[in-house]
Write a protein that holds these residues in place. Sequence first.
Motif, mmCIF file in Angstrom:
data_model
loop_
_atom_site.group_PDB
_atom_site.id
_atom_site.type_symbol
_atom_site.label_atom_id
_atom_site.label_comp_id
_atom_site.label_asym_id
_atom_site.label_seq_id
_atom_site.Cartn_x
_atom_site.Cartn_y
_atom_site.Cartn_z
ATOM 1 N N ILE A 264 31.899 84.645 -87.204
ATOM 2 C CA ILE A 264 31.389 86.012 -87.190
ATOM 3 C C ILE A 264 29.971 85.969 -87.745
ATOM 4 C CG2 ILE A 264 31.743 88.375 -88.007
ATOM 5 C CD1 ILE A 264 34.743 87.349 -88.523
ATOM 6 N N ASP A 265 28.995 86.129 -86.855
ATOM 7 C CA ASP A 265 27.592 86.158 -87.253
ATOM 8 C C ASP A 265 27.186 87.608 -87.451
ATOM 9 O OD1 ASP A 265 26.999 83.353 -87.161
ATOM 10 O OD2 ASP A 265 27.123 83.504 -84.973
ATOM 11 N N MET A 266 26.620 87.880 -88.613
ATOM 12 C CA MET A 266 26.239 89.235 -88.978
ATOM 13 C C MET A 266 24.725 89.326 -89.092
ATOM 14 S SD MET A 266 29.023 89.477 -92.056
ATOM 15 C CE MET A 266 28.455 91.061 -92.614
ATOM 16 N N ALA A 267 24.188 90.431 -88.595
ATOM 17 C CA ALA A 267 22.766 90.736 -88.760
ATOM 18 C C ALA A 267 22.694 92.113 -89.420
ATOM 19 C CB ALA A 267 22.051 90.744 -87.413
ATOM 20 N N ILE A 268 22.136 92.165 -90.618
ATOM 21 C CA ILE A 268 22.011 93.434 -91.322
ATOM 22 C C ILE A 268 20.715 94.071 -90.820
ATOM 23 C CG2 ILE A 268 21.671 94.538 -93.557
ATOM 24 C CD1 ILE A 268 23.856 91.451 -92.972
ATOM 25 N N VAL A 269 20.851 95.215 -90.116
ATOM 26 C CA VAL A 269 19.712 95.799 -89.417
ATOM 27 C C VAL A 269 19.257 97.151 -89.974
ATOM 28 C CG1 VAL A 269 20.161 94.525 -87.281
ATOM 29 C CG2 VAL A 269 21.207 96.780 -87.615
#
Length: 146
Positions: free
Chosen positions: A82-87
Motif C-alpha cells: 500500500i503506497d500512500m501519498a499525503i496530498v
Amino acid sequence: MNKKHIFCRHSHTVRVPFFDVDPMQIVWHGNYVKYLEVARCAFLESIGYGYDEMGRRGFGWPIVKMDLKYIRPARFGQTIRIDMAIVEIDTCLRIDYTLSDEQTGEKLTRASTTQAAVSLKTGETQFQTPESWLEAIRSHPTFQAA
C-alpha cells in the motif's frame, strides 16, 4: 491540469488472511477499507501521531470522504503493498493510495481518503489543521513543503 503536490510518502504491506476472502476466493470489497486503515495507522505511528496521541491533543480525525476504484482482485495469501501519498495537510488530511501486488507490482486498487480534525471538547470541525498535526507530519523523513 496541475500536478498534485505530495507532502510525503509512506508504504506498508499486508498479507491477505483467509477470513478476508469471499466464496469466490477474492478479497471482499469492504476489506480494502480495513487495509487503508492499517496502512494509515502505520503512517501515523511513524510520525508519533497515532489515534491515542490525537486524543491527547484534543482531536479526533474522522473520515469525511472516501473513494475506491477496484482494478484487479486481491487473493488469499497475497502480499499487498500500500503506497500512500499525503496530498493535503493544511485544511484536512487527504491521502491517495495505490494497492499493488508486492511481487509483481500489478495494480489492484486506487483509493483516496479525507479526514477532518474535530475538537473532542466541542465536537466542532476544525477548518484549519491543528498545529500539533503539522508539527508531526513535518517530522516524516520524506516531508516536502509545498
